[in-house]
Write a protein that holds these residues in place. Structure first.
Motif, PDB file in Angstrom:
ATOM      1  N   GLY A   1     -18.322 -47.555  21.063  1.00  0.00           N
ATOM      2  CA  GLY A   1     -18.562 -47.014  22.433  1.00  0.00           C
ATOM      3  C   GLY A   1     -17.269 -46.422  22.723  1.00  0.00           C
ATOM      4  O   GLY A   1     -17.034 -45.929  23.690  1.00  0.00           O
ATOM      5  N   GLU A   2     -16.270 -46.430  21.664  1.00  0.00           N
ATOM      6  CA  GLU A   2     -15.000 -45.783  21.865  1.00  0.00           C
ATOM      7  C   GLU A   2     -14.872 -44.530  20.840  1.00  0.00           C
ATOM      8  O   GLU A   2     -15.201 -44.532  19.841  1.00  0.00           O
ATOM      9  N   PHE A   3     -13.918 -43.407  21.652  1.00  0.00           N
ATOM     10  CA  PHE A   3     -13.638 -42.485  20.816  1.00  0.00           C
ATOM     11  C   PHE A   3     -12.581 -42.808  19.987  1.00  0.00           C
ATOM     12  O   PHE A   3     -11.652 -43.390  19.844  1.00  0.00           O
ATOM     13  N   ILE A   4     -12.888 -42.258  18.604  1.00  0.00           N
ATOM     14  CA  ILE A   4     -11.955 -42.569  17.360  1.00  0.00           C
ATOM     15  C   ILE A   4     -11.270 -41.528  16.848  1.00  0.00           C
ATOM     16  O   ILE A   4      -9.858 -41.473  16.722  1.00  0.00           O
ATOM     17  N   GLN A   5     -12.005 -40.328  16.734  1.00  0.00           N
ATOM     18  CA  GLN A   5     -11.320 -39.433  16.047  1.00  0.00           C
ATOM     19  C   GLN A   5     -12.036 -37.851  16.402  1.00  0.00           C
ATOM     20  O   GLN A   5     -13.187 -37.891  16.263  1.00  0.00           O
ATOM     21  N   ALA A   6     -11.081 -36.823  16.287  1.00  0.00           N
ATOM     22  CA  ALA A   6     -11.689 -35.390  16.267  1.00  0.00           C
ATOM     23  C   ALA A   6     -11.167 -34.672  15.040  1.00  0.00           C
ATOM     24  O   ALA A   6      -9.863 -34.593  15.040  1.00  0.00           O
ATOM     25  N   VAL A   7     -11.979 -33.906  14.450  1.00  0.00           N
ATOM     26  CA  VAL A   7     -11.487 -33.072  13.161  1.00  0.00           C
ATOM     27  C   VAL A   7     -12.247 -31.811  13.133  1.00  0.00           C
ATOM     28  O   VAL A   7     -13.602 -31.558  13.480  1.00  0.00           O
ATOM     29  N   THR A   8     -11.431 -30.933  12.897  1.00  0.00           N
ATOM     30  CA  THR A   8     -11.673 -29.530  12.833  1.00  0.00           C
ATOM     31  C   THR A   8     -12.485 -29.329  11.713  1.00  0.00           C
ATOM     32  O   THR A   8     -12.545 -30.106  10.845  1.00  0.00           O
ATOM     33  N   ARG A   9     -13.414 -28.299  11.782  1.00  0.00           N
ATOM     34  CA  ARG A   9     -14.402 -27.891  10.721  1.00  0.00           C
ATOM     35  C   ARG A   9     -13.415 -27.721   9.256  1.00  0.00           C
ATOM     36  O   ARG A   9     -13.994 -28.138   8.244  1.00  0.00           O
ATOM     37  N   GLY A  10     -12.124 -26.910   9.299  1.00  0.00           N
ATOM     38  CA  GLY A  10     -11.662 -26.496   8.342  1.00  0.00           C
ATOM     39  C   GLY A  10     -12.310 -25.769   7.238  1.00  0.00           C
ATOM     40  O   GLY A  10     -13.297 -24.671   7.470  1.00  0.00           O
ATOM     41  N   ASP A  11     -12.445 -26.217   6.055  1.00  0.00           N
ATOM     42  CA  ASP A  11     -13.335 -25.255   5.124  1.00  0.00           C
ATOM     43  C   ASP A  11     -14.828 -26.190   4.698  1.00  0.00           C
ATOM     44  O   ASP A  11     -15.606 -25.682   3.960  1.00  0.00           O
ATOM     45  N   GLY A  12     -14.874 -27.042   5.649  1.00  0.00           N
ATOM     46  CA  GLY A  12     -16.283 -27.658   5.588  1.00  0.00           C
ATOM     47  C   GLY A  12     -15.980 -29.107   4.939  1.00  0.00           C
ATOM     48  O   GLY A  12     -16.981 -29.985   5.145  1.00  0.00           O
ATOM     49  N   VAL A  13     -15.339 -29.088   4.200  1.00  0.00           N
ATOM     50  CA  VAL A  13     -15.030 -30.624   3.315  1.00  0.00           C
ATOM     51  C   VAL A  13     -13.897 -31.126   3.865  1.00  0.00           C
ATOM     52  O   VAL A  13     -13.774 -32.467   4.033  1.00  0.00           O
ATOM     53  N   THR A  14     -12.633 -30.458   4.265  1.00  0.00           N
ATOM     54  CA  THR A  14     -11.421 -31.089   4.770  1.00  0.00           C
ATOM     55  C   THR A  14     -11.065 -30.501   6.005  1.00  0.00           C
ATOM     56  O   THR A  14     -11.062 -29.126   6.046  1.00  0.00           O
ATOM     57  N   GLY A  15     -10.966 -31.070   7.174  1.00  0.00           N
ATOM     58  CA  GLY A  15     -10.403 -30.443   8.530  1.00  0.00           C
ATOM     59  C   GLY A  15      -8.907 -30.897   8.649  1.00  0.00           C
ATOM     60  O   GLY A  15      -8.442 -31.806   7.836  1.00  0.00           O
ATOM     61  N   GLU A  16      -8.791 -30.867   9.872  1.00  0.00           N
ATOM     62  CA  GLU A  16      -7.383 -31.565  10.496  1.00  0.00           C
ATOM     63  C   GLU A  16      -7.698 -32.424  11.612  1.00  0.00           C
ATOM     64  O   GLU A  16      -8.516 -32.053  12.655  1.00  0.00           O
ATOM     65  N   ASP A  17      -6.916 -33.632  11.867  1.00  0.00           N
ATOM     66  CA  ASP A  17      -7.110 -34.343  12.650  1.00  0.00           C
ATOM     67  C   ASP A  17      -6.429 -33.987  14.046  1.00  0.00           C
ATOM     68  O   ASP A  17      -5.104 -33.775  14.003  1.00  0.00           O
ATOM     69  N   VAL A  18      -7.341 -33.556  15.160  1.00  0.00           N
ATOM     70  CA  VAL A  18      -6.734 -33.006  16.302  1.00  0.00           C
ATOM     71  C   VAL A  18      -7.273 -33.816  17.585  1.00  0.00           C
ATOM     72  O   VAL A  18      -7.245 -33.461  18.688  1.00  0.00           O
TER      73      VAL A  18
END
Length: 661
Positions: free
Chosen positions: A122-139
């Motif tokens: 029930g808790e927000f953990i993480q938001a990650v950008t799409r990046g190249d579809g395989v690897t993104g950035e934690d924002v």
């Protein structure tokens, strides 16, 4: 006291949902501020109850050090494109071939920044950008500043969902008005503004820009959700903002009618859209249809026609690529297209220029292909200057002045001088690029700068930079921290798998997919170097032209020397995957259909690939085995009609167990 803090947090989360998602607050701003002030005072008095997802943490004020890269648990695919009714009919035909009863959910394509959100308990953990579809950035810290995104939800299981973060038109206009007052450069469009905001290191700036988000894709399997529409309802029930302007359709014609309607109404919306997304509604059917390397087969995006503008083409200049390919580019009088300033456009090759009769000083029509890449659509002969002459394609390389060559059956010209400075620079840029060796901070401009200053003249020089650390620190714009970051990224790249190195070598006609196929088949660089044309053409997805190019590349002494140098620097010369063992599945084409009870289909696919199988998404005469789980659909029926060998899950696991230690 903890009980009162939790009570206030819950109340303020609900009030925020009413205000930012429903646009229907039940309390006045004054009452909201009073509760917020009480919570802030209690949290200050009791720091032991700190919660990063508290409503008090959504006003910003933190200065971040940067963004960590994160590998997505599940790949974020891009969508294939449709540009007309015929494209939609073809998409519908392919889907209906598998599922005659398929229905679609048709949604607005929000012009923003793709994002993945993760929740647990029930808790927000993480938001990650799409990046190249395989690897993104934690924002995650910046996403907490978007008030419409819930930090707590009722659902307590693991949840990952995808959506789009965007800047509403109202927020965009207010931001640019403020930038005018501050004497700052304006943002070109809301998409750029949203992307720039999410990458801010000051959370207070993010909070002040009033970003928003729509959520539209479930990224985990939940047994109680059977359709895309049910997923949207589930999101809404858990406090996420879902775009209400979606429609269920059954035919391409119904989809087209909706597209025409939204094309007329798009400019009245409070946010920008750049197309319409069509998705198969049934999730089981989505899974059956599967994906290609980059795109799902169960979804497609209709792109609105590109905006066209007229400007003057003042010159044509040539650039030299890493393979020596010459690309002509139009120099344009600056013009605004689809919200951004455009001063140049690619002209592809000599045939393109001749077929469109494009001349210097012509007035031309320009648009952005896919709303991204500027292109010249046509010239306007009736506005041509008197005495204008057809463009004559140069015969000399603009950089090294060697004679250009145009090979038979090719439309492009090439500089075949392997020592051409432009080719050298482009080859290093390609080698360090994200899809190749992915050397962080060694981008285009830095490669050019280091080349101009004598540090980089060959690919090998990249791995010799560590010996010149002190000299690098003395360069303008370089500091000890940035140099060490660069050298660390170079060192890390040595562990990249063979497929990255093969692609990074820049072999003509060998793209990312072909490099992966070659690395998987040969498993080591030495085996690949020894392969002949006949052996290469036996590999699925490797044609004769590509095979000849690979053989020619490894016959050049200079390339052999490069590989040996890289080997001596410690670069990996083997595939990331374990060398395939000989199994029942070796060399066979296998399709998986239905629901497997003891493992996910991705896990089954990984096992099959490790055991030497070629896993396909569709049944054909070339299919050797169909592995079927529960609720197997049309693929099972098709396999039976074609006489394909069948294997149920129990039989599959029994066969696998023979090779597991």
């Amino acid at each position: 006291m903890k009980e009162r803090i939790e009570e206030l947090r819950k109340l303020l989360h609900q009030l925020g949902y009413e205000y930012y998602v429903l646009d229907n607050p039940s309390l006045s701003d004054q009452e909201y501020d009073r509760y917020m002030q009480e919570l802030q005072e209690l949290e200050n008095e009791h720091p032991e109850f700190f919660d990063k997802n508290s409503p008090t943490q959504r006003v910003g004020g933190r200065v971040l050090e940067g963004f960590n890269k994160v590998v997505h648990k599940r790949q974020m695919f891009s969508l294939g494109n449709a540009y007309n009714l015929d494209d939609l009919k073809e998409f519908d035909r392919k889907v209906k071939t598998e599922f005659k009863d398929a229905q679609y959910i048709v949604e607005l394509k929000i012009d923003g920044l793709a994002m993945s959100l993760t929740y647990n308990n029930g808790e927000f953990i993480q938001a990650v950008t799409r990046g190249d579809g395989v690897t993104g950035e934690d924002v995650s810290d910046n996403i907490r500043m978007i008030r419409s995104i819930p930090m707590q939800i009722d659902y307590k299981g693991e949840l990952e969902l995808r959506g789009e973060v965007f800047m509403p038109k109202k927020s965009f206009n207010a931001l640019n008005e403020q930038r005018v007052k501050d004497g700052e450069e304006l943002f070109a469009n809301p998409r750029n503004a949203a992307a720039g905001t999410i990458r801010q290191l000051n959370t207070a700036i993010v909070a002040s820009r009033n970003l928003d988000g729509f959520w539209y894709q479930l990224a985990v399997d939940l047994d109680f959700i059977k359709s895309h529409e049910e997923a949207l309802i589930f999101f809404k029930e858990n406090g996420f903002k879902v775009n209400p302007l979606y429609k269920k359709c059954s035919t391409a014609e119904e989809i087209w009618d909706y597209i025409q309607k939204m094309s007329e109404e798009r400019h009245e919306l409070p946010y920008e859209i750049d197309g319409i997304v069509i998705k198969v509604n049934n999730l089981a059917q989505q899974q059956e249809l599967g994906t290609t390397v980059k795109t799902p087969k169960w979804a497609i995006a209709y792109k609105f026609p590109a905006e066209e503008v007229i400007t003057k083409l003042t010159d044509i200049v040539l650039t030299v690529g890493r393979t020596g390919k010459i690309t002509p580019n139009a120099v344009l009088e600056q013009v605004r297209v689809a919200g951004t300033k455009v001063q140049a456009a690619q002209l592809h090759n000599e045939d393109f220029i001749v077929s469109k009769d494009i001349r210097i000083n012509d007035m031309v029509v320009v648009r952005k292909a896919g709303d991204i890449i500027p292109e010249v659509v046509r010239s306007i002969p009736e506005r041509r200057e008197e005495g204008s002459k057809p463009y004559v394609f140069p015969t000399i390389c603009p950089v090294c002045h060697s004679e250009l060559v145009r090979f038979p059956d090719e439309s492009a010209h090439y500089c075949i001088n392997i020592d051409c400075p432009a080719r050298v620079i482009e080859s290093m840029i390609h080698f360090a690029s994200r899809d190749a060796m992915n050397i962080d901070t060694l981008g285009d401009k830095r490669v050019e700068f280091l080349h101009e200053n004598g540090f980089l003249n060959t690919i090998e020089d990249i791995y010799l930079l560590e010996k010149r650390r002190d000299d690098l620190i003395e360069l303008e714009g370089f500091k000890e921290v940035s140099v060490d970051k660069l050298l660390s990224a170079i060192e890390i790249s040595k562990q990249n798998p063979l497929e990255d190195l093969v692609y990074g070598m820049g072999i003509k006609h060998i793209g990312k997919k072909a490099a992966k196929v070659l690395a998987k088949h040969f498993s080591t660089m030495d085996k690949l170097m020894q392969a002949d044309v006949e052996e290469l053409t036996q590999i699925k997805d490797i044609g004769e032209i590509s095979a000849i190019s690979v053989v020619d590349f490894f016959q050049e002494e200079k390339n052999i020397h490069l590989i040996e140098q890289l080997r001596s620097f410690g670069l990996r010369m083997n595939s990331d995957t374990i060398e395939s063992i000989e199994t029942f599945f070796s060399g066979k084409t296998v399709v998986i259909t239905g629901t497997l009870s003891q493992m996910g289909r991705n896990e089954a696919k990984e096992i099959l690939e490790r055991f030497g199988a070629n896993v396909s998404g569709s049944v054909s005469k070339k299919t050797d085995i169909l592995i079927h789980g529960e609720a197997a659909g049309s693929k099972l029926e098709k396999a039976q009609n074609l006489g394909v060998a069948l294997m149920n899950e129990e039989e599959f696991l029994e066969e696998v167990s023979k090779y597991e230690e």
